[in-house]
Design a protein around this motif. Structure first.
Motif, PDB file in Angstrom:
ATOM      1  N   SER A 234      40.390  28.711  36.118  1.00  4.00           N
ATOM      2  CA  SER A 234      40.743  30.125  35.987  1.00  4.00           C
ATOM      3  C   SER A 234      42.201  30.375  35.640  1.00  4.00           C
ATOM      4  O   SER A 234      42.597  31.529  35.456  1.00  4.00           O
TER       5      SER A 234
ATOM      6  N   THR B  55      38.707  35.056  25.881  1.00  2.00           N
ATOM      7  CA  THR B  55      38.575  34.066  26.945  1.00  2.00           C
ATOM      8  C   THR B  55      39.855  33.250  27.066  1.00  2.00           C
ATOM      9  O   THR B  55      40.693  33.225  26.149  1.00  2.00           O
ATOM     10  N   LEU B  56      39.986  32.569  28.178  1.00  2.00           N
ATOM     11  CA  LEU B  56      41.160  31.736  28.402  1.00  2.00           C
ATOM     12  C   LEU B  56      41.235  30.618  27.362  1.00  2.00           C
ATOM     13  O   LEU B  56      42.313  30.322  26.838  1.00  2.00           O
TER      14      LEU B  56
ATOM     15  N   VAL C 267      48.486  32.625  32.821  1.00  2.00           N
ATOM     16  CA  VAL C 267      47.351  33.388  32.289  1.00  2.00           C
ATOM     17  C   VAL C 267      46.161  33.139  33.207  1.00  2.00           C
ATOM     18  O   VAL C 267      45.918  32.005  33.630  1.00  2.00           O
ATOM     19  N   GLU C 268      45.436  34.206  33.498  1.00  2.00           N
ATOM     20  CA  GLU C 268      44.308  34.110  34.427  1.00  2.00           C
ATOM     21  C   GLU C 268      43.013  34.565  33.753  1.00  2.00           C
ATOM     22  O   GLU C 268      42.972  35.612  33.106  1.00  2.00           O
ATOM     23  N   ALA C 269      41.956  33.773  33.890  1.00  2.00           N
ATOM     24  CA  ALA C 269      40.648  34.160  33.368  1.00  2.00           C
ATOM     25  C   ALA C 269      40.085  35.304  34.185  1.00  2.00           C
ATOM     26  O   ALA C 269      40.233  35.348  35.414  1.00  2.00           O
TER      27      ALA C 269
ATOM     28  N   ILE D 249      41.222  38.180  29.814  1.00  2.00           N
ATOM     29  CA  ILE D 249      42.236  37.396  30.504  1.00  2.00           C
ATOM     30  C   ILE D 249      43.356  38.326  30.952  1.00  2.00           C
ATOM     31  O   ILE D 249      43.572  39.386  30.367  1.00  2.00           O
TER      32      ILE D 249
END
Length: 235
Positions: free
Chosen positions: A194, A176-177, A156-158, A163
């Protein structure tokens, strides 16, 4: 542990599908029927013993609240609705919980645990396997609600207030993450400001980066390296 016989009442097909998926993911729940209106509910209550009713409020001809008023004795009720203004009326009718759409699997489980505790008088500190049964997660993306397989999520990427969730494809969802990680099992770990990864997808660690099963490389943040090593040692 007693299984709860469940009934869904909602006139929206996608809402029924989401609840059906949630119930399927929880071994302690058994879905008896999924109803489109209050009259189908009444008919099912006369045929089958029901422990728990997931009830929408805005239904055609007879609303959920009107249905509750007609039931002298009935199952435990969790209201599922998009309208927060009915909360007071719902609790005046002794519902167990009030879920505001769209709700997460985590929030769904919290409501079910309330019912279980009422039914079985579980101690507050007892660990219940219901909280560890999730295999999927629902996310909002482009006005749709998608069901993702947790085992298939690699990382998972911010992305600002969004995300990017990488499953079979990349899914962009508005949260948000940190918020998303609160809904995930412990083998999802943040390794960078991130990025978070599914450690079940980890192939190897090479210096300050990890290599996942799909050969994607993710950097390990300096402040997260100790946490990553501790996780590996303990697992």
């Amino acid at each position: 542990m007693k299984h709860l016989q469940c009934l869904i009442a909602d006139d929206e097909p996608i809402a029924r599908q989401i609840l059906e998926g949630y119930i399927k993911d929880v071994p302690q729940l058994r879905l008896v029927a999924s109803c489109k209106n209050a009259f189908e509910v009444i008919e099912m209550l006369q045929k089958e013993p029901i422990d728990l009713l997931f009830l929408d409020i805005n239904m055609p001809k007879l609303s959920g609240l009107s249905l509750l008023k007609t039931l002298q004795r009935g199952p435990k009720v969790i209201i599922t609705t998009a309208y927060p203004e009915y909360a007071v009326a719902g609790f005046e009718l002794s519902v167990t919980d009030y879920l505001l759409k769209p709700f997460s699997l985590e929030r769904f489980l919290q409501a079910v645990l309330k019912v279980q505790k009422d039914e079985e008088a579980l101690p507050e500190n007892e660990v219940n396997p219901i909280a560890h049964s999730a295999k999927t997660i629902f996310v909002k993306s482009d006005k749709k609600i998608l069901r993702l397989n947790l085992d298939a999520i690699t990382h998972v990427e911010a992305y600002g207030n969004y995300i990017k969730v990488y499953e079979q494809n990349m899914v962009l969802t508005p949260q948000t993450l940190s918020e998303f990680l609160e809904r995930l099992p412990q083998h999802f770990l943040r390794i960078h400001k991130s990025f978070a990864i599914n450690f079940d997808q980890l192939k190897l660690i090479d210096g300050n980066q990890v290599l996942l099963q799909n050969d994607i490389k993710i950097p390990i943040g300096k402040s997260y390296r100790k946490k990553v090593l501790q996780y590996i040692e303990n697992n």
